[in-house]
Design a protein around this motif. Structure first.
Motif, PDB file in Angstrom:
ATOM      1  N   TRP A  24       0.698  -1.183   0.098  1.00  0.00           N
ATOM      2  CA  TRP A  24      -0.076   0.104   0.059  1.00  0.00           C
ATOM      3  C   TRP A  24       0.863   1.104  -0.059  1.00  0.00           C
ATOM      4  N   LEU A  25       1.912   1.348   0.756  1.00  0.00           N
ATOM      5  CA  LEU A  25       2.916   2.398   0.793  1.00  0.00           C
ATOM      6  C   LEU A  25       3.615   2.482  -0.569  1.00  0.00           C
ATOM      7  N   ALA A  26       4.016   1.406  -1.154  1.00  0.00           N
ATOM      8  CA  ALA A  26       4.655   1.649  -2.354  1.00  0.00           C
ATOM      9  C   ALA A  26       3.709   2.271  -3.511  1.00  0.00           C
ATOM     10  N   GLY A  27       2.383   1.913  -3.403  1.00  0.00           N
ATOM     11  CA  GLY A  27       1.481   2.635  -4.312  1.00  0.00           C
ATOM     12  C   GLY A  27       1.155   3.922  -3.997  1.00  0.00           C
ATOM     13  N   ARG A  28       1.226   4.338  -2.708  1.00  0.00           N
ATOM     14  CA  ARG A  28       1.071   5.714  -2.487  1.00  0.00           C
ATOM     15  C   ARG A  28       2.536   6.643  -2.754  1.00  0.00           C
ATOM     16  N   TYR A  29       3.569   6.173  -2.443  1.00  0.00           N
ATOM     17  CA  TYR A  29       4.714   6.781  -2.370  1.00  0.00           C
ATOM     18  C   TYR A  29       5.615   6.553  -3.382  1.00  0.00           C
ATOM     19  N   GLY A  30       5.521   5.535  -4.043  1.00  0.00           N
ATOM     20  CA  GLY A  30       6.460   4.964  -5.177  1.00  0.00           C
ATOM     21  C   GLY A  30       7.336   3.893  -4.642  1.00  0.00           C
ATOM     22  N   SER A  31       7.592   3.850  -3.515  1.00  0.00           N
ATOM     23  CA  SER A  31       8.173   2.596  -2.883  1.00  0.00           C
ATOM     24  C   SER A  31       8.455   2.908  -1.453  1.00  0.00           C
ATOM     25  N   CYS A  32       8.528   1.838  -0.632  1.00  0.00           N
ATOM     26  CA  CYS A  32       8.667   1.796   0.724  1.00  0.00           C
ATOM     27  C   CYS A  32       9.854   2.825   1.353  1.00  0.00           C
ATOM     28  N   GLY A  33      10.993   2.654   0.843  1.00  0.00           N
ATOM     29  CA  GLY A  33      11.979   3.738   0.948  1.00  0.00           C
ATOM     30  C   GLY A  33      11.555   4.961   0.905  1.00  0.00           C
TER      31      GLY A  33
END
Length: 360
Positions: A89-98
């Motif tokens: 979900w975070l990768a979808g929101r920000y582009g990546s978990c990093g």
């Protein structure tokens, strides 16, 4: 059923399993299909068509937002699934978990579990929803994202289950999602109730109790226990009928009681009827009838005792006739979901009103 992490009896309670595990969801759907679709040979009705079934509740006392959402409580396999889903979900929101970690800022990372390169990000325990728990700006931002992720997941789960019950099983009864309280009513209750709007009716549980301590005091009255009596009339703000309502929905209390020992238990029926009428509760059902006969007053949740049961005819009639008029609305508020996810909170929320067993 052989679920990993539950192989030792008593090792874990299956909190959240229904909302997280697709295999268990399939098993659950099999249960409710058998329940609703098989013909009753005595009535000639399937339960999905039977008007005697007033309300069906999807699950009892479970939520992403109660204290039981904790790594010490949940099986590692379930937490691992949630961590991976949060990472995606975070990768979808920000582009990546990093990039999510960078947006949260220094101090948000949880190196014991976070593996941003693998798309795994730690679901934090419910304590981190509290003011003390998310005590830094970075943790605040992280928990805001976690709150939105889990609220969306819980709402999606209820939406999907309601669609299954309505469209596939043709259930005609009202559908209630759940009935639970949260770890932080000010910040989480409104979100919990928002997820319940997938169904038809908003439910909660509520108990009123004095002090009772002993080895089994959560569910039994035993010799040697210590207790103190308590009357709600001295603290009406703790009434079990208090429920911050969601506009446009009926409301109920599907489980309530004045647990023993308490010399003021007789006031329970009057409170349910009078305060329930005053506050516009549509349904109140009590916990619990343990016998068709009179039962000992020292049972923890005794209902079939003269001080309680024998008051029902009069107070039930008063409640059903509407002899006590519902009070006017005192406060009405509209909340923005993005503000709620950012822990702006709600100034109107009820006390938890849970009994000692749940408090423990």
């Amino acid at each position: 059923y052989g679920f990993e992490g539950y192989d030792v009896a008593g090792s874990r309670f299956p909190f959240l399993l229904l909302m997280v595990d697709p295999e268990f969801q399939a098993i659950y759907k099999g249960w409710v299909t058998a329940l609703f679709r098989e013909m009753n040979p005595y009535t000639g009705l399937r339960m999905c068509d039977d008007p005697g079934v007033a309300i069906f509740e999807i699950q009892n006392e479970d939520s992403f937002f109660f204290w039981t959402t904790a790594r010490a409580t949940i099986a590692p396999t379930v937490m691992g699934r949630m961590d991976a889903s949060f990472g995606a979900w975070l990768a979808g929101r920000y582009g990546s978990c990093g990039e999510a970690l960078a947006a949260w800022g220094e101090g948000a990372a949880q190196p014991d579990v976070d593996r941003p390169d693998d798309g795994v990000m730690k679901i934090m325990d419910a304590w981190f929803y509290t003011d003390e728990g998310r005590g830094t700006p970075a943790l605040h931002r992280r928990m805001a994202d976690q709150l939105e992720f889990l609220a969306t997941a819980q709402k999606d789960f209820y939406d999907g289950m309601v669609a299954f019950l309505r469209d596939e099983l043709e259930v005609k009864a009202l559908i209630s999602c759940s009935n639970w309280t949260t770890a932080s009513p000010k910040y989480l209750d409104a979100i919990e109730r928002y997820t319940y709007t997938a169904g038809d009716i908003i439910d909660r549980h509520g108990y009123y109790t004095g002090t009772h301590t002993g080895p089994t005091s959560g569910y039994r009255v035993s010799p040697g226990d210590y207790f103190s009596d308590s009357s709600l009339l001295y603290e009406p703000w703790n009434s079990v009928t208090h429920l911050t309502k969601v506009e446009g929905y009926p409301h109920m209390i599907s489980e309530t009681g004045w647990p023993s020992p308490n010399m003021y238990r007789a006031e329970s029926v009057a409170v349910w009827s009078l305060y329930g009428s005053l506050e516009g509760m549509d349904v109140i059902t009590m916990f619990a009838v343990g016998s068709v006969n009179a039962e000992p007053a020292t049972n923890k949740f005794a209902m079939c005792v003269p001080t309680v049961l024998w008051q029902f005819p009069g107070y039930a009639l008063l409640y059903r006739r509407g002899d006590v008029e519902e009070a006017r609305t005192v406060v009405a508020m509209t909340h923005n979901l993005s503000d709620m996810y950012d822990f702006k909170g709600s100034e109107i929320h009820e006390t938890q009103a849970i009994d000692q067993l749940r408090q423990d």
